[in-house]
Design a protein around this motif. Structure first.
Motif, PDB file in Angstrom:
ATOM      1  N   ARG A 142      16.879  18.483 -57.488  1.00 48.11           N
ATOM      2  CA  ARG A 142      18.067  19.104 -56.969  1.00 48.11           C
ATOM      3  C   ARG A 142      18.450  18.400 -55.656  1.00 48.11           C
ATOM      4  NH1 ARG A 142      19.842  21.446 -52.903  1.00 48.11           N
ATOM      5  NH2 ARG A 142      17.834  21.685 -51.746  1.00 48.11           N
ATOM      6  N   GLU A 143      17.549  18.019 -54.779  1.00 45.94           N
ATOM      7  CA  GLU A 143      17.943  17.068 -53.727  1.00 45.94           C
ATOM      8  C   GLU A 143      18.388  15.829 -54.137  1.00 45.94           C
ATOM      9  OE1 GLU A 143      14.646  17.021 -51.049  1.00 45.94           O
ATOM     10  OE2 GLU A 143      14.838  19.284 -50.813  1.00 45.94           O
TER      11      GLU A 143
ATOM     12  N   LEU B  20      19.780  14.743 -56.951  1.00 48.78           N
ATOM     13  CA  LEU B  20      21.207  14.698 -57.411  1.00 48.78           C
ATOM     14  C   LEU B  20      22.351  14.938 -56.527  1.00 48.78           C
ATOM     15  CD1 LEU B  20      20.425  17.131 -60.454  1.00 48.78           C
ATOM     16  CD2 LEU B  20      20.699  14.654 -60.486  1.00 48.78           C
ATOM     17  N   GLU B  21      22.125  15.763 -55.424  1.00 46.22           N
ATOM     18  CA  GLU B  21      22.954  16.002 -54.285  1.00 46.22           C
ATOM     19  C   GLU B  21      23.132  14.448 -53.484  1.00 46.22           C
ATOM     20  OE1 GLU B  21      23.807  18.810 -50.725  1.00 46.22           O
ATOM     21  OE2 GLU B  21      22.425  19.476 -52.337  1.00 46.22           O
ATOM     22  N   GLU B  22      21.752  13.922 -53.121  1.00 46.99           N
ATOM     23  CA  GLU B  22      22.086  12.791 -52.516  1.00 46.99           C
ATOM     24  C   GLU B  22      22.666  11.539 -53.070  1.00 46.99           C
ATOM     25  OE1 GLU B  22      18.315  11.999 -50.757  1.00 46.99           O
ATOM     26  OE2 GLU B  22      18.171  13.987 -49.539  1.00 46.99           O
TER      27      GLU B  22
ATOM     28  N   ASN C 298      26.391  13.278 -55.246  1.00 48.96           N
ATOM     29  CA  ASN C 298      26.928  14.169 -54.695  1.00 48.96           C
ATOM     30  C   ASN C 298      27.359  15.267 -55.743  1.00 48.96           C
ATOM     31  OD1 ASN C 298      28.474  14.947 -52.372  1.00 48.96           O
ATOM     32  ND2 ASN C 298      30.148  14.059 -53.042  1.00 48.96           N
ATOM     33  N   VAL C 299      26.584  15.860 -56.331  1.00 47.60           N
ATOM     34  CA  VAL C 299      26.575  16.720 -57.252  1.00 47.60           C
ATOM     35  C   VAL C 299      25.525  18.035 -56.948  1.00 47.60           C
ATOM     36  CG1 VAL C 299      26.443  17.743 -59.518  1.00 47.60           C
ATOM     37  CG2 VAL C 299      27.157  15.303 -58.953  1.00 47.60           C
ATOM     38  N   GLU C 300      26.068  19.299 -56.811  1.00 47.43           N
ATOM     39  CA  GLU C 300      25.039  20.406 -56.094  1.00 47.43           C
ATOM     40  C   GLU C 300      24.708  21.337 -57.493  1.00 47.43           C
ATOM     41  OE1 GLU C 300      26.447  22.776 -53.301  1.00 47.43           O
ATOM     42  OE2 GLU C 300      27.406  21.105 -52.039  1.00 47.43           O
ATOM     43  N   TYR C 301      23.578  21.501 -57.595  1.00 47.22           N
ATOM     44  CA  TYR C 301      22.956  22.075 -58.656  1.00 47.22           C
ATOM     45  C   TYR C 301      21.876  23.245 -58.075  1.00 47.22           C
ATOM     46  CZ  TYR C 301      24.167  19.329 -62.742  1.00 47.22           C
ATOM     47  OH  TYR C 301      24.734  18.832 -63.716  1.00 47.22           O
TER      48      TYR C 301
ATOM     49  N   THR D 224      18.378  25.483 -57.954  1.00 43.69           N
ATOM     50  CA  THR D 224      16.929  24.918 -58.299  1.00 43.69           C
ATOM     51  C   THR D 224      16.729  25.600 -59.753  1.00 43.69           C
ATOM     52  OG1 THR D 224      16.333  25.034 -56.215  1.00 43.69           O
ATOM     53  CG2 THR D 224      14.458  25.183 -57.727  1.00 43.69           C
TER      54      THR D 224
ATOM     55  N   CYS E 142      18.263  23.032 -62.171  1.00 45.81           N
ATOM     56  CA  CYS E 142      17.248  21.650 -62.613  1.00 45.81           C
ATOM     57  C   CYS E 142      16.026  22.250 -63.255  1.00 45.81           C
ATOM     58  CB  CYS E 142      16.761  21.290 -60.991  1.00 45.81           C
ATOM     59  SG  CYS E 142      18.394  20.635 -60.023  1.00 45.81           S
TER      60      CYS E 142
END
Length: 74
Positions: A22-23, A25-27, A30-33, A35, A38
């Protein structure tokens, strides 16, 4: 990227976890999922996440003795 270990993209851990994914993908993208999503993504890719379990061999000798003494008392 999930078929490789996290060390390949430069993360210093031995295996992917849903929270790490999750972290990442976000970093990276720039996509938020969430947990749980994931976890689903990992499952769809054929990966399984298992929680590490602490074994008695990893415990401090004093802690092991105390645990066994308490267990005998019960």
């Amino acid at each position: 990227m999930l078929q490789q270990t996290p060390t390949d993209p430069g993360i210093d851990v031995p295996a992917w976890t849903p929270e790490l994914l999750r972290e990442f993908l976000e970093e990276t993208f720039n996509v938020e999922y969430l947990t749980p999503s994931c976890r689903r993504l990992m499952k769809e890719l054929g990966l399984s996440y298992q929680k590490p379990r602490r074994t008695a061999a990893e415990a401090e000798p004093e802690d092991r003795e105390e645990f066994h003494d308490d267990l005998k008392k019960k």
